[in-house]
Each structure stands twice: as C-alpha cells, then as structure tokens.
Design an enzyme around this catalytic site. Structure first.
Site, PDB file in Angstrom:
ATOM      1  N   ASP A  32      70.282 -36.086  -4.260  1.00 17.17           N
ATOM      2  CA  ASP A  32      69.359 -35.054  -3.772  1.00 17.17           C
ATOM      3  C   ASP A  32      68.056 -35.713  -3.330  1.00 17.17           C
ATOM      4  O   ASP A  32      67.013 -35.594  -3.982  1.00 17.17           O
ATOM      5  CB  ASP A  32      69.141 -33.990  -4.859  1.00 17.17           C
ATOM      6  CG  ASP A  32      70.381 -33.130  -5.055  1.00 17.17           C
ATOM      7  OD1 ASP A  32      71.061 -32.814  -4.054  1.00 17.17           O
ATOM      8  OD2 ASP A  32      70.692 -32.780  -6.210  1.00 17.17           O
ATOM      9  N   LYS A  54      77.541 -37.160  -4.300  1.00 14.36           N
ATOM     10  CA  LYS A  54      77.397 -35.827  -3.723  1.00 14.36           C
ATOM     11  C   LYS A  54      76.307 -35.826  -2.677  1.00 14.36           C
ATOM     12  O   LYS A  54      75.165 -36.221  -2.952  1.00 14.36           O
ATOM     13  CB  LYS A  54      77.042 -34.823  -4.827  1.00 14.36           C
ATOM     14  CG  LYS A  54      77.216 -33.389  -4.382  1.00 14.36           C
ATOM     15  CD  LYS A  54      76.434 -32.431  -5.243  1.00 14.36           C
ATOM     16  CE  LYS A  54      75.077 -32.194  -4.621  1.00 14.36           C
ATOM     17  NZ  LYS A  54      74.549 -30.842  -4.812  1.00 14.36           N
ATOM     18  N   ASP A  81      78.488 -31.157  -0.396  1.00 15.05           N
ATOM     19  CA  ASP A  81      78.180 -29.893  -1.080  1.00 15.05           C
ATOM     20  C   ASP A  81      77.298 -29.013  -0.211  1.00 15.05           C
ATOM     21  O   ASP A  81      76.112 -28.845  -0.477  1.00 15.05           O
ATOM     22  CB  ASP A  81      77.492 -30.213  -2.414  1.00 15.05           C
ATOM     23  CG  ASP A  81      77.281 -28.971  -3.280  1.00 15.05           C
ATOM     24  OD1 ASP A  81      78.024 -27.987  -3.099  1.00 15.05           O
ATOM     25  OD2 ASP A  81      76.371 -28.986  -4.122  1.00 15.05           O
ATOM     26  N   LEU A  82      77.894 -28.448   0.841  1.00 15.58           N
ATOM     27  CA  LEU A  82      77.105 -27.597   1.738  1.00 15.58           C
ATOM     28  C   LEU A  82      77.257 -26.123   1.386  1.00 15.58           C
ATOM     29  O   LEU A  82      76.635 -25.271   2.003  1.00 15.58           O
ATOM     30  CB  LEU A  82      77.503 -27.859   3.200  1.00 15.58           C
ATOM     31  CG  LEU A  82      77.260 -29.301   3.669  1.00 15.58           C
ATOM     32  CD1 LEU A  82      77.629 -29.456   5.149  1.00 15.58           C
ATOM     33  CD2 LEU A  82      75.819 -29.733   3.438  1.00 15.58           C
ATOM     34  N   LYS A  83      78.076 -25.822   0.409  1.00 16.70           N
ATOM     35  CA  LYS A  83      78.250 -24.431  -0.073  1.00 16.70           C
ATOM     36  C   LYS A  83      78.366 -23.459   1.099  1.00 16.70           C
ATOM     37  O   LYS A  83      77.564 -22.545   1.268  1.00 16.70           O
ATOM     38  CB  LYS A  83      77.098 -24.035  -1.001  1.00 16.70           C
ATOM     39  CG  LYS A  83      77.017 -24.901  -2.253  1.00 16.70           C
ATOM     40  CD  LYS A  83      75.969 -24.367  -3.217  1.00 16.70           C
ATOM     41  CE  LYS A  83      75.882 -25.204  -4.477  1.00 16.70           C
ATOM     42  NZ  LYS A  83      75.335 -26.557  -4.268  1.00 16.70           N
ATOM     43  N   HIS A  85      79.287 -20.499   3.535  1.00 16.80           N
ATOM     44  CA  HIS A  85      79.388 -19.051   3.294  1.00 16.80           C
ATOM     45  C   HIS A  85      79.192 -18.369   4.644  1.00 16.80           C
ATOM     46  O   HIS A  85      78.061 -18.130   5.074  1.00 16.80           O
ATOM     47  CB  HIS A  85      78.294 -18.625   2.298  1.00 16.80           C
ATOM     48  CG  HIS A  85      78.465 -17.228   1.790  1.00 16.80           C
ATOM     49  ND1 HIS A  85      77.713 -16.719   0.756  1.00 16.80           N
ATOM     50  CD2 HIS A  85      79.290 -16.231   2.157  1.00 16.80           C
ATOM     51  CE1 HIS A  85      78.069 -15.472   0.502  1.00 16.80           C
ATOM     52  NE2 HIS A  85      79.021 -15.146   1.353  1.00 16.80           N
ATOM     53  N   ASP A  86      80.304 -18.090   5.320  1.00 17.20           N
ATOM     54  CA  ASP A  86      80.191 -17.546   6.681  1.00 17.20           C
ATOM     55  C   ASP A  86      81.489 -16.794   6.985  1.00 17.20           C
ATOM     56  O   ASP A  86      82.361 -16.674   6.122  1.00 17.20           O
ATOM     57  CB  ASP A  86      79.957 -18.704   7.667  1.00 17.20           C
ATOM     58  CG  ASP A  86      79.131 -18.283   8.878  1.00 17.20           C
ATOM     59  OD1 ASP A  86      79.413 -17.215   9.444  1.00 17.20           O
ATOM     60  OD2 ASP A  86      78.213 -19.028   9.252  1.00 17.20           O
ATOM     61  N   ILE A  87      81.649 -16.333   8.211  1.00 15.49           N
ATOM     62  CA  ILE A  87      82.909 -15.682   8.566  1.00 15.49           C
ATOM     63  C   ILE A  87      84.024 -16.741   8.561  1.00 15.49           C
ATOM     64  O   ILE A  87      83.746 -17.941   8.698  1.00 15.49           O
ATOM     65  CB  ILE A  87      82.823 -14.971   9.934  1.00 15.49           C
ATOM     66  CG1 ILE A  87      82.492 -15.978  11.051  1.00 15.49           C
ATOM     67  CG2 ILE A  87      81.792 -13.846   9.894  1.00 15.49           C
ATOM     68  CD1 ILE A  87      82.612 -15.393  12.452  1.00 15.49           C
ATOM     69  N   THR A  90      84.170 -19.525  11.425  1.00 16.23           N
ATOM     70  CA  THR A  90      83.094 -20.515  11.374  1.00 16.23           C
ATOM     71  C   THR A  90      83.284 -21.450  10.183  1.00 16.23           C
ATOM     72  O   THR A  90      83.064 -22.661  10.277  1.00 16.23           O
ATOM     73  CB  THR A  90      81.728 -19.788  11.273  1.00 16.23           C
ATOM     74  OG1 THR A  90      81.630 -18.882  12.369  1.00 16.23           O
ATOM     75  CG2 THR A  90      80.568 -20.758  11.306  1.00 16.23           C
ATOM     76  N   THR A 146      74.503 -22.577 -11.432  1.00 21.60           N
ATOM     77  CA  THR A 146      74.056 -22.846 -12.807  1.00 21.60           C
ATOM     78  C   THR A 146      72.546 -22.646 -12.973  1.00 21.60           C
ATOM     79  O   THR A 146      72.022 -22.759 -14.069  1.00 21.60           O
ATOM     80  CB  THR A 146      74.442 -24.272 -13.232  1.00 21.60           C
ATOM     81  OG1 THR A 146      74.235 -25.161 -12.135  1.00 21.60           O
ATOM     82  CG2 THR A 146      75.898 -24.337 -13.646  1.00 21.60           C
ATOM     83  N   ARG A 209      73.321 -32.412 -18.439  1.00 21.85           N
ATOM     84  CA  ARG A 209      72.135 -33.133 -18.922  1.00 21.85           C
ATOM     85  C   ARG A 209      72.489 -33.997 -20.118  1.00 21.85           C
ATOM     86  O   ARG A 209      73.158 -33.523 -21.054  1.00 21.85           O
ATOM     87  CB  ARG A 209      71.044 -32.135 -19.361  1.00 21.85           C
ATOM     88  CG  ARG A 209      70.420 -31.348 -18.239  1.00 21.85           C
ATOM     89  CD  ARG A 209      69.572 -32.252 -17.336  1.00 21.85           C
ATOM     90  NE  ARG A 209      68.928 -31.530 -16.241  1.00 21.85           N
ATOM     91  CZ  ARG A 209      69.499 -31.282 -15.048  1.00 21.85           C
ATOM     92  NH1 ARG A 209      70.721 -31.695 -14.803  1.00 21.85           N
ATOM     93  NH2 ARG A 209      68.822 -30.638 -14.105  1.00 21.85           N
ATOM     94  N   GLY A 238      72.935 -35.186 -11.653  1.00 18.99           N
ATOM     95  CA  GLY A 238      71.845 -35.420 -10.715  1.00 18.99           C
ATOM     96  C   GLY A 238      70.683 -36.087 -11.416  1.00 18.99           C
ATOM     97  O   GLY A 238      70.759 -37.253 -11.819  1.00 18.99           O
ATOM     98  N   ARG A 239      69.628 -35.302 -11.629  1.00 15.09           N
ATOM     99  CA  ARG A 239      68.377 -35.871 -12.127  1.00 15.09           C
ATOM    100  C   ARG A 239      68.493 -36.530 -13.494  1.00 15.09           C
ATOM    101  O   ARG A 239      67.700 -37.410 -13.815  1.00 15.09           O
ATOM    102  CB  ARG A 239      67.310 -34.765 -12.146  1.00 15.09           C
ATOM    103  CG  ARG A 239      66.847 -34.396 -10.743  1.00 15.09           C
ATOM    104  CD  ARG A 239      66.141 -33.073 -10.685  1.00 15.09           C
ATOM    105  NE  ARG A 239      67.074 -31.951 -10.879  1.00 15.09           N
ATOM    106  CZ  ARG A 239      66.740 -30.680 -10.750  1.00 15.09           C
ATOM    107  NH1 ARG A 239      65.488 -30.363 -10.457  1.00 15.09           N
ATOM    108  NH2 ARG A 239      67.630 -29.725 -10.920  1.00 15.09           N
TER     109      ARG A 239
HETATM  110  O1  C5P Z   1      69.681 -32.668 -10.800  1.00 14.93           O
HETATM  111  P1  C5P Z   1      70.769 -31.723 -11.228  1.00 14.93           P
HETATM  112  O2  C5P Z   1      71.775 -32.338 -12.194  1.00 14.93           O
HETATM  113  O3  C5P Z   1      70.244 -30.396 -11.707  1.00 14.93           O
HETATM  114  O4  C5P Z   1      71.576 -31.454  -9.905  1.00 14.93           O
HETATM  115  C1  C5P Z   1      72.684 -30.601  -9.900  1.00 14.93           C
HETATM  116  C2  C5P Z   1      73.382 -30.734  -8.605  1.00 14.93           C
HETATM  117  O5  C5P Z   1      74.537 -29.912  -8.641  1.00 14.93           O
HETATM  118  C3  C5P Z   1      72.540 -30.293  -7.445  1.00 14.93           C
HETATM  119  O6  C5P Z   1      72.787 -31.186  -6.379  1.00 14.93           O
HETATM  120  C4  C5P Z   1      73.028 -28.903  -7.115  1.00 14.93           C
HETATM  121  O7  C5P Z   1      72.983 -28.624  -5.746  1.00 14.93           O
HETATM  122  C5  C5P Z   1      74.479 -28.963  -7.586  1.00 14.93           C
HETATM  123  N1  C5P Z   1      75.054 -27.688  -7.976  1.00 14.93           N
HETATM  124  C6  C5P Z   1      74.541 -26.893  -8.978  1.00 14.93           C
HETATM  125  N2  C5P Z   1      75.114 -25.682  -9.272  1.00 14.93           N
HETATM  126  C7  C5P Z   1      76.198 -25.281  -8.626  1.00 14.93           C
HETATM  127  C8  C5P Z   1      76.747 -26.099  -7.626  1.00 14.93           C
HETATM  128  C9  C5P Z   1      76.154 -27.307  -7.330  1.00 14.93           C
HETATM  129  O8  C5P Z   1      73.555 -27.284  -9.604  1.00 14.93           O
HETATM  130  N3  C5P Z   1      76.790 -24.159  -8.945  1.00 14.93           N
END
Ligand code: C5P
Length: 259
Positions: A32, A54, A81-83, A85-87, A90, A146, A209, A238-239
């Site tokens: 990210d 990702k 991970d572009l999630k 959501h369209d017709i 598309t 989440t 985490r 992620g973080r």
């Molecule tokens: O930094 P962190 O661990 O919170 O990042 C979570 C990653 O997972 C982000 O890139 C976020 O876009 C992705 N994600 C999420 N919840 C979802 C789907 C994807 O947090 N339901």
C-alpha cells in the site's frame, strides 16, 4: 434472489470442514504505497521471505499495470486487489485485463451480485489463458470489509441490527453459487464459513496484526496464527510488516505463526 441469512442453501451439501488437513496458508504482503520504487524497496527488503504481493488501488493507480510486470519479473506473484464492483460486462473485461497482465488473484465485491461474479470468473479464465504463465487467476469475493463492524455496516446499508457474521455467510452463499474461488472475510467470521462450506470456498483473510501492532483503521483484526487456525488459505499482511521497525523481523514472526 432471496438468500436466507446465516444458513447455506437447501441442496448445497458442504464437504466436511477439514482445517487441520488444509495446506499451509500463504502470506501475501500488501504494497500500500504510491509508486513502484517504494513497492520494490519493500520487495527487496523482504527478499526470499515473501514471494506474493498485493497491489491495491493506491499502487495500481499510481504506478499503472507495469508494476505488476515488474513484480513478476522479480519472481513474485501478484494479487491485484481492485475490488471490482460494476455491471457484469465491465467486470468481465476488467477481470480479463487483470489476469492478462499476470495477476494470480483478483477481487470483486460480493455485493455486485451473482452474475457479476460469474462474469469475473469468465474474464479471469480468459485472461489467464492469454497471460501465458500456464496458471490460473483466482477470483475472491469481498464480503464485509474488515474496517467495518455491524454498526458501521448498518449505517452504510440503512439497516439496524446488522450482524457481520450473518452478512458474511449470506454473501458467501451467493459467492458459492457464482462459483468463485473463495471469499475475503475477517478471521472472526472464518470458522463459521469453514463449517458451512468446508473447502468449497477458499478463505483470504486481511485485518491481520502481530501481537503488539497497532490496529490502525481495521476494526476486526486477528493474529496470523488465529487466521490460520480459522482456515485461511491466504493471509494478507500490510502495515504489521511494512510499518514495522524491521520489516524482515516482522515477516519472520508472521511466517513462524503460519507454521
Ligand atoms: O495494513 P493492513 O494490514 O491493515 O492492510 C490490509 C490490506 O488488506 C489492505 O491493503 C486492504 O486494502 C486489504 N483488505 C482489507 N479488507 C478487506 C479486503 C482487503 O483490509 N476486506
């Protein structure tokens, strides 16, 4: 379509839940960051500790599709991970393009509906065939982010008394009918999905985490070990890794918990 909340639909006989025999989960690190240089710095810092990354909205919009190619040239697999959501039409095209540039996993929102998810699967199959890597592009349907709890989800949907787990199971059933690879959900809801769907739906779990890490904007977090115990096939970190004082140390802790 009417879907009964919280209960797999009649006629659907889930295979027995077998989390103990499920293969080890794969850790995917979320890049990210706004540009390719920052992304590749994380990739080189983690080196052999992570080979699956990702790419989300921030990096894809900032760096463009070439970042996916750069990652694959570094020997990494990419979850785009572009999630979507369209017709359906598309979404089919976007999924085809994502798979064609080399994405090995892509996401759509389950709330886009069954036809949209079916179209995404079709596009992903077509694109993967054109990509030339000989593998597939899996499609995961995002159920409830989440970063949302029941109250915030209810506010967004204009409903009261919303239960996150009920909504995850309701959307999982639509995703199963559409034939997607799996769903994205929080670790807390994953055991119920496993009970209802066995290994029919793979689980991709974000909101992860390490003990002692800040939750940031995530409201439903679990540790890597809890995500695996809940039946995750993929764990998104992620973080908790990328913002750690020493990313490699944090990544080693994640891998140790994955077993
Ligand atoms: O930094 P962190 O661990 O919170 O990042 C979570 C990653 O997972 C982000 O890139 C976020 O876009 C992705 N994600 C999420 N919840 C979802 C789907 C994807 O947090 N339901």
């Amino acid at each position: 379509m009417t879907v009964t909340p919280n209960v797999p639909q009649a006629g659907h006989k889930p295979p027995p839940a077998t989390p103990s025999t499920a293969p080890k989960a794969t850790a995917i690190v979320a890049l990210d960051v706004p540009n390719a240089d920052s992304a590749l710095m994380i990739v080189s810092a983690l080196g052999d500790l992570c080979r699956f990354y990702k790419v989300g909205g921030e990096l894809f919009t900032g760096a463009g599709p070439s970042v996916v190619r750069s990652l694959t040239e570094h020997g990494c697999q990419v979850f785009l991970d572009l999630k979507l959501h369209d017709i359906p039409n598309t979404t089919r095209g976007a999924a085809r393009s994502a798979a064609r540039i080399g994405a090995r996993i892509l996401t759509v929102h389950a709330t886009g509906g069954r036809a949209m998810m079916e179209a995404a699967m079709e596009g992903a199959r077509q694109g993967a065939a054109q990509a030339g890597h000989g593998g597939e592009c899996e499609v995961f349907a995002v159920t409830v982010l989440t970063s949302l709890d029941g109250e915030r989800l209810g506010e967004a949907w204009g409903r009261t008394g919303v239960n996150v787990q009920d909504e995850v199971l309701r959307l999982a059933e639509i995703a199963r009918r559409a034939g997607v690879t799996g769903i994205v959900c929080g670790g807390a809801e994953a055991p119920a999905v496993r009970v209802g769907y066995g290994n029919t739906l793979k689980l991709l779990i974000p909101g992860v985490r390490l003990t002692g890490s800040a939750a940031n904007d995530q409201l439903r977090v679990v540790t890597p070990g809890e995500a695996v115990a809940a039946g995750a096939s993929y764990v998104i970190v992620g973080r908790t890794v990328t913002a750690a004082p020493v990313a490699r140390d944090a990544m080693r802790r994640v891998l140790a918990e994955l077993g």
